[in-house]
Design a protein around this motif. Structure first.
Motif, PDB file in Angstrom:
ATOM      1  N   CYS A   1       0.791  -1.237   0.000  1.00  0.00           N
ATOM      2  CA  CYS A   1       0.000   0.000   0.000  1.00  0.00           C
ATOM      3  C   CYS A   1       0.815   1.275   0.000  1.00  0.00           C
ATOM      4  O   CYS A   1       0.263   2.359  -0.182  1.00  0.00           O
ATOM      5  CB  CYS A   1      -0.965  -0.020   1.172  1.00  0.00           C
ATOM      6  N   GLY A   2       2.146   1.186   0.215  1.00  0.00           N
ATOM      7  CA  GLY A   2       2.956   2.412   0.230  1.00  0.00           C
ATOM      8  C   GLY A   2       2.362   3.404   1.206  1.00  0.00           C
ATOM      9  O   GLY A   2       2.021   3.062   2.338  1.00  0.00           O
ATOM     10  N   SER A   3       2.166   4.648   0.735  1.00  0.00           N
ATOM     11  CA  SER A   3       1.643   5.672   1.649  1.00  0.00           C
ATOM     12  C   SER A   3       0.134   5.582   1.839  1.00  0.00           C
ATOM     13  O   SER A   3      -0.455   6.453   2.476  1.00  0.00           O
ATOM     14  CB  SER A   3       2.060   7.043   1.160  1.00  0.00           C
TER      15      SER A   3
ATOM     16  N   ASP B   1       2.195  -3.321   3.851  1.00  0.00           N
ATOM     17  CA  ASP B   1       3.445  -2.986   3.148  1.00  0.00           C
ATOM     18  C   ASP B   1       4.560  -3.553   4.010  1.00  0.00           C
ATOM     19  O   ASP B   1       4.416  -3.634   5.235  1.00  0.00           O
ATOM     20  CB  ASP B   1       3.586  -1.471   3.003  1.00  0.00           C
ATOM     21  N   ASN B   2       5.652  -3.953   3.382  1.00  0.00           N
ATOM     22  CA  ASN B   2       6.705  -4.581   4.200  1.00  0.00           C
ATOM     23  C   ASN B   2       7.751  -3.581   4.666  1.00  0.00           C
ATOM     24  O   ASN B   2       8.737  -3.969   5.275  1.00  0.00           O
ATOM     25  CB  ASN B   2       7.351  -5.753   3.445  1.00  0.00           C
ATOM     26  N   ASP B   3       7.529  -2.300   4.384  1.00  0.00           N
ATOM     27  CA  ASP B   3       8.517  -1.317   4.794  1.00  0.00           C
ATOM     28  C   ASP B   3       7.993  -0.522   6.001  1.00  0.00           C
ATOM     29  O   ASP B   3       6.952   0.126   5.917  1.00  0.00           O
ATOM     30  CB  ASP B   3       8.799  -0.382   3.611  1.00  0.00           C
ATOM     31  N   ARG B   4       8.752  -0.598   7.094  1.00  0.00           N
ATOM     32  CA  ARG B   4       8.252  -0.022   8.360  1.00  0.00           C
ATOM     33  C   ARG B   4       7.948   1.472   8.239  1.00  0.00           C
ATOM     34  O   ARG B   4       6.904   1.959   8.645  1.00  0.00           O
ATOM     35  CB  ARG B   4       9.300  -0.266   9.453  1.00  0.00           C
ATOM     36  N   GLU B   5       8.909   2.217   7.651  1.00  0.00           N
ATOM     37  CA  GLU B   5       8.713   3.679   7.567  1.00  0.00           C
ATOM     38  C   GLU B   5       7.513   4.032   6.706  1.00  0.00           C
ATOM     39  O   GLU B   5       6.742   4.938   7.015  1.00  0.00           O
ATOM     40  CB  GLU B   5       9.962   4.322   6.963  1.00  0.00           C
ATOM     41  N   THR B   6       7.374   3.282   5.609  1.00  0.00           N
ATOM     42  CA  THR B   6       6.242   3.554   4.710  1.00  0.00           C
ATOM     43  C   THR B   6       4.926   3.298   5.432  1.00  0.00           C
ATOM     44  O   THR B   6       3.965   4.050   5.290  1.00  0.00           O
ATOM     45  CB  THR B   6       6.353   2.645   3.458  1.00  0.00           C
TER      46      THR B   6
ATOM     47  N   HIS C   1      -7.458  -0.282   8.015  1.00  0.00           N
ATOM     48  CA  HIS C   1      -6.454  -0.955   8.839  1.00  0.00           C
ATOM     49  C   HIS C   1      -5.146  -1.044   8.049  1.00  0.00           C
ATOM     50  O   HIS C   1      -5.119  -1.530   6.927  1.00  0.00           O
ATOM     51  CB  HIS C   1      -6.958  -2.357   9.194  1.00  0.00           C
ATOM     52  N   ILE C   2      -4.054  -0.548   8.661  1.00  0.00           N
ATOM     53  CA  ILE C   2      -2.743  -0.602   7.996  1.00  0.00           C
ATOM     54  C   ILE C   2      -1.823  -1.447   8.863  1.00  0.00           C
ATOM     55  O   ILE C   2      -1.833  -1.327  10.088  1.00  0.00           O
ATOM     56  CB  ILE C   2      -2.134   0.817   7.857  1.00  0.00           C
ATOM     57  N   GLU C   3      -1.010  -2.247   8.216  1.00  0.00           N
ATOM     58  CA  GLU C   3      -0.146  -3.126   9.005  1.00  0.00           C
ATOM     59  C   GLU C   3       1.129  -3.423   8.224  1.00  0.00           C
ATOM     60  O   GLU C   3       1.090  -3.520   6.989  1.00  0.00           O
ATOM     61  CB  GLU C   3      -0.920  -4.430   9.222  1.00  0.00           C
ATOM     62  N   LYS C   4       2.230  -3.599   8.947  1.00  0.00           N
ATOM     63  CA  LYS C   4       3.470  -4.007   8.273  1.00  0.00           C
ATOM     64  C   LYS C   4       3.397  -5.509   8.046  1.00  0.00           C
ATOM     65  O   LYS C   4       3.281  -6.296   8.997  1.00  0.00           O
ATOM     66  CB  LYS C   4       4.690  -3.678   9.132  1.00  0.00           C
TER      67      LYS C   4
END
Ligand SMILES: C[S@@+](CC[C@H](N)C(=O)[O-])C[C@H]1O[C@@H](n2cnc3c(N)ncnc32)[C@H](O)[C@@H]1O
Length: 707
Positions: free
Chosen positions: A206-208, A266-271, A289-292
């Motif tokens: 999902c990126g941002s 998304d697999n990028d923590r900062e993103t 809902h957003i999740e790494k």
């Protein structure tokens, strides 16, 4: 209220013009017409405000105030000066000039903008001795100049800054999508209809969070402009604040609660942290809902209704390396195939080559631009087709090859008669089916008694069903004829041997082996269905001779309660649901039929809350049933045909006044007894007989009983 009719131009990224014209029409722009990278329309100021508030696709809404010839700087200056600028702004306000030139003598945008600014400023100075200031960020008045082949069009930019800037995305990862492009992807993927049917949404990369946020805004019918504080008209002298305030308050009332599950991984923590922040800013806490999570762990939650997966994977232009990406795309495809059956999927990528290795066949694709990068939007229905047991294809192929070897050795010339007949049928029926947009139909039905098989197309698959040979024909003769039929089918029908299935009379099915994953996706009348071809002895789930009945149910079901009794796969319920039935109920006899019905409802975006499935024995169901229905469909199989007339009366009692019962007996010789003379009973067998079954003497009986 300003009732003047204005000319507007809504700008949009290239490729979105058609969608934008539709959107503007839905807002009331009756004359919306697509142009390159925009849409023209006319209307009052309220319409333009609506576009600013509601458009998910436009960049800017420009209100045209003047058009003139401007091949020289002097002409440009003079033309701009001919406009009474104090009708639009005060001398102490700030302005900004956005200058675009195409195929014109004045080719330098900065120079053109400067000239326009001079003309405006000079006019104010002459009249008021005060001049407006220039402000690039959020000016009071934003002026748009489009110089095309030396014709200048001067407009007030009502949006002020591009409408894709909704205000929520202040943080972004690498290669984010613009908000209006994300919205366009969702519209093309059919999200509004999916969410209406409670389908869920997931973006596994999902990126941002642009796609998930836009999906939630659509799901909640939230006007994207509600999130913005700045528009180009707010300080415009002709601004009608009453009209605007009224539109804003109406839009707030039109928001509705979002019940669909909307998730971004998304697999990028900062993103992921950025996406979180954007979701909060969009007011979607608790909704999205957003999740790494890595793509390898992206699977649907058990409480998700099948819906839509949209993904914008990295595609190498700005992110990632090609070889790594190849693995990533294959991994993505595997995940979709394995866990997201029954979902629709949309993949938006700038690298078509990467998507070619995914082993997924797109049913549609659209060319779009992500900024300057040409991209493709690929749409898929994730069906079980990719799960076809390869060994079944091999069995089919072996069977045909064996028959072909037998035919070559035996040199059976009589088969030519069958070939001629099949070719003749095919010519006529193919044309008819094409005309009627029918993809599942019968091409041959024991037309020559010696070749006692039926042959059906289920899209490009072929199903051969052998009839019981009459006593007069020796068993080995019947077998040889079947071999000849199988041997010639690939050539005559243009079918691949692996796609030709065979069912024997009285075929035995292995109940424990039934698996919906092995079923094949087909469509009829826009309805998505999953048919059984490989399990002999189990119905296909789509009786081709009932095609007209299904379409009748679809037409008659609108706003009605619908009950089906004893269908194996709930197919007719899906038709009734798509026809707008207020509710449907399917009473089926086995756990497998429950699963099959549920699967088909879900494939079409229906939940089992409004569309119930009951596993019960018919007699037991009827003895307990209290709730009456408007429309009932009963399908009686061979096994039940004798005893069923006994319970016909209880079924009739389940009809609401004015209701209709369709009584199908899949047995030509079974009699129908009616001991309720007050009901109108009509034999509609002939009326319901589809073109591909005409002339068939063993068809089923259809009765219509009206209350
Ligand atoms: C093109 S960007 C998506 C941009 C997004 N549509 C937006 O508007 O911000 C692709 C995203 O995929 C993520 N990604 C790459 N490999 C991944 C993986 N194996 N699992 C999950 N996400 C991954 C990247 O971190 C990146 O944020």
């Amino acid at each position: 209220m300003d009732n003047n009719i204005y000319h507007f131009f809504a700008t949009t990224p290239k490729g979105l013009e058609l969608l934008l014209a539709d959107e503007l029409r839905s807002l009331g722009a009756t004359d919306a017409a697509e142009k390159l990278a925009g849409v023209t329309f006319t209307g009052n100021i309220e319409l333009a405000y609506k576009a600013c508030l509601w458009s998910r696709l436009a960049n800017r809404i420009l209100l045209r105030i003047q058009q003139f010839h401007a091949a020289t700087p002097e002409e440009l200056y003079k033309g701009v000066q001919s406009i009474a600028w104090d009708a639009h702004c005060d001398p102490n306000q700030s302005i900004y000039i956005h200058f675009v030139t195409v195929q014109s003598a004045i080719s330098h945008t900065l120079f053109g903008a400067q000239k326009v600014k001079d003309a405006i400023v000079d006019q104010f100075r002459q009249q008021y001795d005060v001049r407006p200031t220039v402000n690039r960020e959020m000016p009071d008045i934003s002026i748009h100049v489009f110089l095309h082949r030396d014709i200048a069009t001067i407009s007030i930019d009502l949006s002020g800054e591009s409408l894709h800037k909704r205000g929520y995305r202040l943080e972004q990862g690498a290669a984010p999508l613009k908000e209006n492009l994300a919205a366009a992807i969702l519209l093309r993927a059919g999200w509004p209809r999916i969410v209406e049917n409670q389908g869920s949404f997931v973006d596994p990369m999902c990126g941002s969070g642009t796609l998930v946020i836009e999906a939630a805004l659509i799901a909640g019918n939230m006007a994207p402009g509600l999130l913005r504080h700045y528009f180009g008209f707010l300080k415009w002298k002709k601004h009608c604040s009453d009209v605007w305030n009224q539109l804003v308050s109406e839009a707030k009332k039109q928001c509705k609660p979002v019940v669909a599950k909307i998730t971004g991984y998304d697999n990028d923590r900062e993103t992921v942290a950025m996406a979180h922040a954007n979701v909060l800013r969009a007011g979607l806490r608790g909704i999205v809902h957003i999740e790494k999570r890595d793509i390898s762990l992206c699977i649907p939650n058990s409480d998700w209704q099948p819906g839509l997966v949209v993904v914008n994977p990295p595609y190498g232009e700005r992110l990632g390396e090609e070889t790594h990406l190849q693995t990533l795309y294959v991994q993505l495809a595997d995940q979709l195939k394995k866990y997201f059956q029954g979902y629709r999927a949309a993949i938006f990528t700038g690298n078509l080559d990467l998507s070619k290795n995914m082993g997924l066949r797109a049913e549609r694709y659209y060319s779009l631009f992500n900024g300057a990068i040409p991209c493709q939007l690929l749409l898929f229905t994730l069906s079980s087709e990719w799960f076809i047991d390869r060994s079944i294809a091999a069995v089919n192929e072996r069977r045909i090859r064996k028959a072909q070897r037998w035919l070559a050795e035996s040199q059976d010339t009589a088969v030519q008669m069958f070939i001629n007949r099949l070719k003749k049928n095919l010519k006529h029926k193919k044309r008819w089916a094409h005309r009627e947009s029918i993809t599942c139909y019968r091409v041959y039905d024991a037309d020559l008694p010696e070749y006692a098989v039926s042959i059906d197309f289920y899209e490009h698959f072929v199903l051969v069903q052998e009839y019981q040979a009459p006593q007069s024909i020796a068993k080995d003769k019947a077998l040889q004829r079947l071999q000849s039929v199988l041997a010639v089918l690939p050539d005559v029908l243009g079918a691949s041997p692996k796609d030709i299935f065979l069912h024997y009379p009285n075929g035995q099915m292995n109940l424990s082996a039934q698996n919906l994953d092995a079923f094949y996706p087909v469509t009829e009348n826009g309805v998505k269905l999953s048919v059984n071809l490989q399990y002999d002895g189990l119905s296909t789930g789509l009786h081709l001779d009932e095609r007209q009945l299904r379409s009748l149910m679809m037409k008659e079901a609108k706003n009605k309660s619908f009950l089906s009794l004893m269908t194996e796969s709930g197919t007719v319920n899906v038709f009734a649901a798509l026809g707008g039935a207020s509710m449907t109920e399917a009473v089926v006899a086995s756990d497998f039929a429950v699963q099959w019905t549920q699967y088909q409802l879900q494939m079409n975006g229906f939940s089992t809350e409004k569309h119930r499935i009951v596993k019960d024995d018919i007699a037991h169901y009827l003895s307990n049933a209290k709730k009456p229905f408007d429309l009932i469909f009963v399908e009686i199989s061979k096994q039940l045909s004798e005893e069923i007339n006994v319970i016909l009366q209880s079924v009739v009692d389940l009809l609401l006044p004015g209701g209709t019962l369709y009584w199908i007996i899949r047995h030509p010789r079974c009699k129908m007894y009616n001991n309720r003379p007050e009901k109108i009973v009509e034999n509609i067998t002939k009326k319901m007989l589809p073109e591909d079954f005409k002339g068939n003497s063993t068809v089923n009986q259809c009765w219509k009983i009206s209350n």
